[in-house]
Design a protein around this motif. Structure first.
Motif, PDB file in Angstrom:
ATOM      1  N   MET A   1       9.298 -37.218   5.638  1.00 25.53           N
ATOM      2  CA  MET A   1       8.130 -37.822   4.983  1.00 25.53           C
ATOM      3  C   MET A   1       7.953 -37.248   3.579  1.00 25.53           C
ATOM      4  O   MET A   1       7.625 -37.972   2.634  1.00 25.53           O
ATOM      5  CB  MET A   1       6.875 -37.574   5.820  1.00 25.53           C
ATOM      6  N   THR A   2       8.161 -35.944   3.446  1.00 24.05           N
ATOM      7  CA  THR A   2       8.058 -35.306   2.128  1.00 24.05           C
ATOM      8  C   THR A   2       9.093 -35.893   1.175  1.00 24.05           C
ATOM      9  O   THR A   2       8.794 -36.178   0.014  1.00 24.05           O
ATOM     10  CB  THR A   2       8.278 -33.792   2.257  1.00 24.05           C
ATOM     11  N   TYR A   3      10.300 -36.091   1.665  1.00 23.54           N
ATOM     12  CA  TYR A   3      11.393 -36.636   0.853  1.00 23.54           C
ATOM     13  C   TYR A   3      11.048 -38.032   0.341  1.00 23.54           C
ATOM     14  O   TYR A   3      11.165 -38.317  -0.856  1.00 23.54           O
ATOM     15  CB  TYR A   3      12.658 -36.669   1.693  1.00 23.54           C
ATOM     16  N   TYR A   4      10.611 -38.912   1.230  1.00 27.60           N
ATOM     17  CA  TYR A   4      10.261 -40.277   0.811  1.00 27.60           C
ATOM     18  C   TYR A   4       9.125 -40.267  -0.219  1.00 27.60           C
ATOM     19  O   TYR A   4       9.145 -41.010  -1.195  1.00 27.60           O
ATOM     20  CB  TYR A   4       9.840 -41.113   2.022  1.00 27.60           C
ATOM     21  N   PHE A   5       8.117 -39.431   0.040  1.00 24.52           N
ATOM     22  CA  PHE A   5       6.978 -39.383  -0.872  1.00 24.52           C
ATOM     23  C   PHE A   5       7.401 -38.899  -2.260  1.00 24.52           C
ATOM     24  O   PHE A   5       6.957 -39.434  -3.279  1.00 24.52           O
ATOM     25  CB  PHE A   5       5.897 -38.468  -0.297  1.00 24.52           C
ATOM     26  N   PHE A   6       8.295 -37.911  -2.292  1.00 24.88           N
ATOM     27  CA  PHE A   6       8.716 -37.380  -3.584  1.00 24.88           C
ATOM     28  C   PHE A   6       9.625 -38.353  -4.335  1.00 24.88           C
ATOM     29  O   PHE A   6       9.721 -38.282  -5.567  1.00 24.88           O
ATOM     30  CB  PHE A   6       9.362 -36.007  -3.424  1.00 24.88           C
ATOM     31  N   LEU A   7      10.268 -39.254  -3.629  1.00 26.45           N
ATOM     32  CA  LEU A   7      10.991 -40.320  -4.335  1.00 26.45           C
ATOM     33  C   LEU A   7      10.019 -41.154  -5.162  1.00 26.45           C
ATOM     34  O   LEU A   7      10.332 -41.564  -6.283  1.00 26.45           O
ATOM     35  CB  LEU A   7      11.727 -41.217  -3.332  1.00 26.45           C
ATOM     36  N   THR A   8       8.835 -41.386  -4.623  1.00 30.33           N
ATOM     37  CA  THR A   8       7.834 -42.155  -5.391  1.00 30.33           C
ATOM     38  C   THR A   8       7.250 -41.316  -6.525  1.00 30.33           C
ATOM     39  O   THR A   8       6.956 -41.843  -7.598  1.00 30.33           O
ATOM     40  CB  THR A   8       6.688 -42.652  -4.482  1.00 30.33           C
TER      41      THR A   8
ATOM     42  N   ASP B   1      24.162 -44.743   0.739  1.00 27.02           N
ATOM     43  CA  ASP B   1      25.489 -44.358   0.256  1.00 27.02           C
ATOM     44  C   ASP B   1      25.444 -43.507  -1.015  1.00 27.02           C
ATOM     45  O   ASP B   1      26.344 -42.698  -1.246  1.00 27.02           O
ATOM     46  CB  ASP B   1      26.327 -45.604  -0.033  1.00 27.02           C
ATOM     47  N   LEU B   2      24.391 -43.670  -1.821  1.00 23.11           N
ATOM     48  CA  LEU B   2      24.414 -43.082  -3.163  1.00 23.11           C
ATOM     49  C   LEU B   2      23.440 -41.933  -3.396  1.00 23.11           C
ATOM     50  O   LEU B   2      23.734 -41.035  -4.188  1.00 23.11           O
ATOM     51  CB  LEU B   2      24.153 -44.182  -4.204  1.00 23.11           C
ATOM     52  N   VAL B   3      22.281 -41.966  -2.767  1.00 22.84           N
ATOM     53  CA  VAL B   3      21.229 -40.996  -3.105  1.00 22.84           C
ATOM     54  C   VAL B   3      21.386 -39.726  -2.257  1.00 22.84           C
ATOM     55  O   VAL B   3      21.508 -39.821  -1.025  1.00 22.84           O
ATOM     56  CB  VAL B   3      19.834 -41.610  -2.892  1.00 22.84           C
ATOM     57  N   PRO B   4      21.407 -38.552  -2.879  1.00 23.00           N
ATOM     58  CA  PRO B   4      21.569 -37.299  -2.128  1.00 23.00           C
ATOM     59  C   PRO B   4      20.538 -37.149  -1.020  1.00 23.00           C
ATOM     60  O   PRO B   4      19.352 -37.436  -1.218  1.00 23.00           O
ATOM     61  CB  PRO B   4      21.377 -36.224  -3.211  1.00 23.00           C
ATOM     62  N   MET B   5      20.996 -36.730   0.145  1.00 24.32           N
ATOM     63  CA  MET B   5      20.181 -36.433   1.322  1.00 24.32           C
ATOM     64  C   MET B   5      19.637 -37.668   2.037  1.00 24.32           C
ATOM     65  O   MET B   5      19.141 -37.565   3.160  1.00 24.32           O
ATOM     66  CB  MET B   5      19.007 -35.500   0.966  1.00 24.32           C
TER      67      MET B   5
END
Length: 789
Positions: free
Chosen positions: A194-201, A369-373
């Motif tokens: 959840m932290t990862y998705y939020f930080f993408l925004t 395929d492209l974005v780390p993690m």
């Protein structure tokens, strides 16, 4: 500022405090009556913790390894304990030291309220916004399913957001501190996905702010904001280092790590021959377009369970419903608000919604395929949990612009007509014409038909689904119409802002509360004694527990055996009483997953066939001699019903000496060779360990046996006339990941044997051999956590 002014300004905050406390207490009266939540995932999680909790009660030490799930694994992602992270006191304070669910949902509301107030939203409107967020149906669906850490993580997004926006509004120090606080609490909840998705925004927000600052020729203030946020972020990450560092290290060896096996055309593609998770496995739960509509029409795609007819074959527990009015206000706010915050929130909602569609939209595949993690995470539909936060933020920031008169009445009315008109047309379409455009069939119908052949009536179910779509569409239409009417009356001067806020509050709370109760209510809570009955030992468990030597493994196939990749009998409750050969956890070791896929499950299928054809128990037990994976994993009992186990007379034991060493060149040779050896006599060793065995000429003799057992400290006694190779029925995790081998107290190297087990060159004579789990990553992380928190 005078005392009277302080008191006057503080009244809304005091009232907000009690409103949130009363709302959560009233919703969860079952907790006040001493009842506890009941969910399969929670029961399974507690089962996985049984061994280390019993060990801690006896010794005072918290083990970071358990042998009661998948043959053994670290507890980093099983155990939420973070002793050196002082953030735990802040987390307890945020929920008033009240246990979940009341304390947890109170923290969600108070955090969202603080964010809105810090961002300048009217306090009374902030109360409504916090209630809207805290009562979002998605939270209650997730809670009923046992996904506690997931919703705890997003409950602190409010403080993270407030800190970021304040920093970019030149309140650098307070912004950095609030950001650090929110992120520390978020990471403490331990749901990095959840932290990862939020930080993408948030990266997108940083870009929007950069463009704005370039246009304003004010890059200096942008740099200061970023600097303070980075400093706060570093401290927050450091506070959870005791969890993050060992989890990162462990992740390299799990299904989310780099591939081990080379691609084999004869074996289906899995996470073992791909970097990260296998795409089909990772996207098993992916939203469809109709799931998106369910965010404002709760039953449009059938809600949950047997009524659900969306693309997820395994169904869902309920809709990811934000509230019809809240979603309308999101569109209304998108038309009213200006600046980077608006574009961030719009981008975030669209971007994360598309991610949640997984295999049903091309964007997810590209990012995978492209974005780390990105390829480390599964169940894309869970990304909508982030949208559950973003939607009400824009909804109430936009509404605040109107209430404070920051937009003209003409702009507000025009936005009202557009947002209300669009939402009204969509709701009317599904209410009036939806039944003609869909056949209400589901991919899961076949599953339910097989599971409940007598009760399953597809025609009746389709009719119920169609009625649910129509009824809930009318419901959303009327709620949105009422909200549009209230805002129109305010803009026309017929009612004041107090009446408007109160009216919207009643409508929003009433909407969400009634839907929430369908998915989490008092019936989902039970007396603690009833919960204990969920994990009471079966007769078969009691018979196994009567075995005087408890240090062996058990395989439970009462939930069935499937030949599908990653489909293991998920009887986590077996771990309550036994060292479980299987279990359930999404972060199992990759090598163990390979053993399951290539040996344990196929061997179980062969044995099941033998059981069906055998005429005696002796015949079944004889067949167990050809189960090398079971025998080398020390699987002494097979549970095939709730009454009697099958004892395995061919089990290898806790440790043994071999007579032959077979060197192999590749991991594929190593794992494939298991089926053609007797692991009691032969050890498969990868060539990388050749130097460890140089000069060893085996003449098998002597004994080695387990003399003392602790989950994180195993002691053996050996006595031989010559040097030997000992094999231990313990899972290999290394090298240098925590397990250390000692002979008579001296640290020695140990090797990997048979793809998943530990091996050790044992010198002649009498010796004490120890394996201790001493992960340096945890020791370093604990020091960092203590300092930073």
């Amino acid at each position: 500022m005078s005392a009277n002014t302080i008191i006057k300004n503080g009244i809304p905050h005091i009232i907000a405090f009690f409103i949130f406390l009363l709302a959560t207490a009233f919703y969860f009266t079952a907790q006040l009556n001493g009842k506890v939540e009941k969910s399969h995932d929670i029961v399974g999680a507690r089962a996985n913790l049984q061994e280390i909790e019993k060990y801690e009660a006896q010794s005072g030490e918290r083990s970071m390894w358990t042998n009661t799930i998948f043959g053994g694994m670290p507890t980093y992602q099983i155990d939420g304990s973070q002793k050196s992270n002082m953030t735990k006191y802040m987390e307890k304070g945020s929920r008033l030291f009240i246990a979940r669910p009341i304390g947890m949902f109170f923290a969600a509301m108070i955090g969202f309220y603080i964010m809105l107030v810090l961002l300048g939203v009217n306090p009374w409107l902030s109360i409504v916004g916090a209630l809207a967020f805290g009562l979002s149906t998605n939270h209650y669906v997730l809670y009923s399913a046992g996904h506690i850490s997931k919703i705890k993580a997003i409950f602190y997004f409010g403080l993270i957001t407030a800190g970021v926006l304040m920093a970019f509004r030149k309140k650098y120090l307070i912004g950095g501190l609030v950001f650090a606080t929110g992120l520390a609490l978020n990471l403490f909840a331990n749901h990095v996905q959840m932290t990862y998705y939020f930080f993408l925004t948030l990266l997108a927000y940083g870009l929007f702010e950069l463009i704005q600052h370039i246009m304003n020729k004010d890059l200096a203030s942008y740099g200061k904001a970023v600097l303070f946020l980075l400093a706060g972020g570093a401290i927050a990450v450091g506070s959870s280092a005791s969890k993050l560092l060992p989890s990162y290290e462990y992740g390299q060896d799990t299904m989310r790590g780099d591939p081990i096996l080379a691609v084999d055309a004869s074996v289906p593609k899995t996470s073992s021959n791909t970097s990260g998770l296998d795409y089909d496995y990772a996207t098993k739960w992916s939203n469809g377009y109709m799931d998106m509509v369910a965010t404002f029409i709760p039953g449009v795609v059938g809600g949950g369970g047997i009524d659900y007819w969306g693309p997820n074959v395994d169904g869902t527990a309920g809709p990811q419903y934000f509230g019809a009015i809240v979603f309308f206000l999101f569109l209304f706010g998108a038309l009213l608000l200006k600046g980077p915050v608006k574009w961030w929130l719009i981008f975030g909602v669209v971007f994360i919604s598309l991610i949640s569609m997984g295999k049903n939209h091309w964007l997810h595949g590209i990012l995978f395929d492209l974005v780390p993690m990105f390829n480390k995470f599964r169940t894309p539909n869970s990304a909508m949990t982030v949208v559950t936060f973003l939607v009400p933020v824009l909804a109430f920031l936009g509404l605040n612009e109107m209430i404070k008169g920051k937009v003209t009445k003409k702009e507000a009315l025009q936005s009202l007509y557009i947002a209300g008109g669009f939402m009204g047309v969509v709701c009317l379409f599904f209410a009036l014409a939806g039944g003609s455009f869909f056949d209400f069939s589901a991919a899961s119908d076949q599953v339910y038909a097989q599971r409940y052949p007598q009760q399953f009536n597809l025609a009746a179910i389709k009719k119920a689904r169609m009625d649910m779509m129509s009824g809930d569409s009318w419901r959303s239409f009327l709620l949105i119409a009422a909200a549009v009417g209230a805002i129109w009356l305010f803009l026309k001067g017929k009612i004041n802002k107090v009446v408007l806020i109160a009216a919207l509050g009643v409508l929003i709370v009433g909407d969400l509360w009634t839907i929430d109760r369908k998915y989490l209510s008092t019936k989902d809570f039970v007396e603690p004694s009833a919960y204990k009955n969920e994990v009471s030992p079966r007769p078969v468990d009691e018979k196994i527990l009567a075995d005087k030597n408890p240090n062996f493994r058990v395989f439970d196939i009462t939930s069935g055996v499937s030949g599908a990749i990653n489909s293991t009998p998920s009887t986590s409750t077996t771990s309550y009483y036994h060292k479980n050969l299987a279990g359930y956890h999404p972060a199992k070791l990759q090598r163990y997953q390979d053993l399951l896929d290539r040996h344990i499950l196929p061997e179980a299928q062969r044995l099941t066939t033998t059981m069906q054809q055998a005429k005696s128990m002796t015949e079944i037990q004889e067949a167990m001699s050809s189960l090398p994976a079971y025998n080398m994993m020390n699987t002494r009992y097979l549970i095939y019903n709730n009454d009697n186990p099958i004892a395995n007379p061919h089990v290898n034991g806790n440790s043994w000496f071999v007579s032959t060493i077979k060197m192999v060149n590749t991991p594929n040779e190593e794992i494939d060779g298991i089926s053609s050896i007797d692991p009691k006599e032969t050890a498969l060793v990868h060539k990388e360990f050749a130097d460890n065995l140089a000069g060893l000429n085996i003449s098998k003799n002597g004994i080695i046996q387990l003399s003392s057992y602790k989950p994180n400290h195993l002691t053996y006694a050996s006595n031989t006339n010559s040097d030997q190779l000992a094999v231990f029925s313990e899972v290999w995790y290394g090298p240098d990941k925590g397990w250390n081998a000692y002979v008579d107290g001296a640290l020695v190297d140990h090797i990997r044997v048979n793809y998943v087990l530990r091996g050790l060159r044992v010198p002649s004579g009498k010796h004490t051999i120890e394996f201790k789990f001493e992960p340096r990553s945890y020791a370093i992380g604990s020091t960092l956590s203590l300092i930073c928190s």
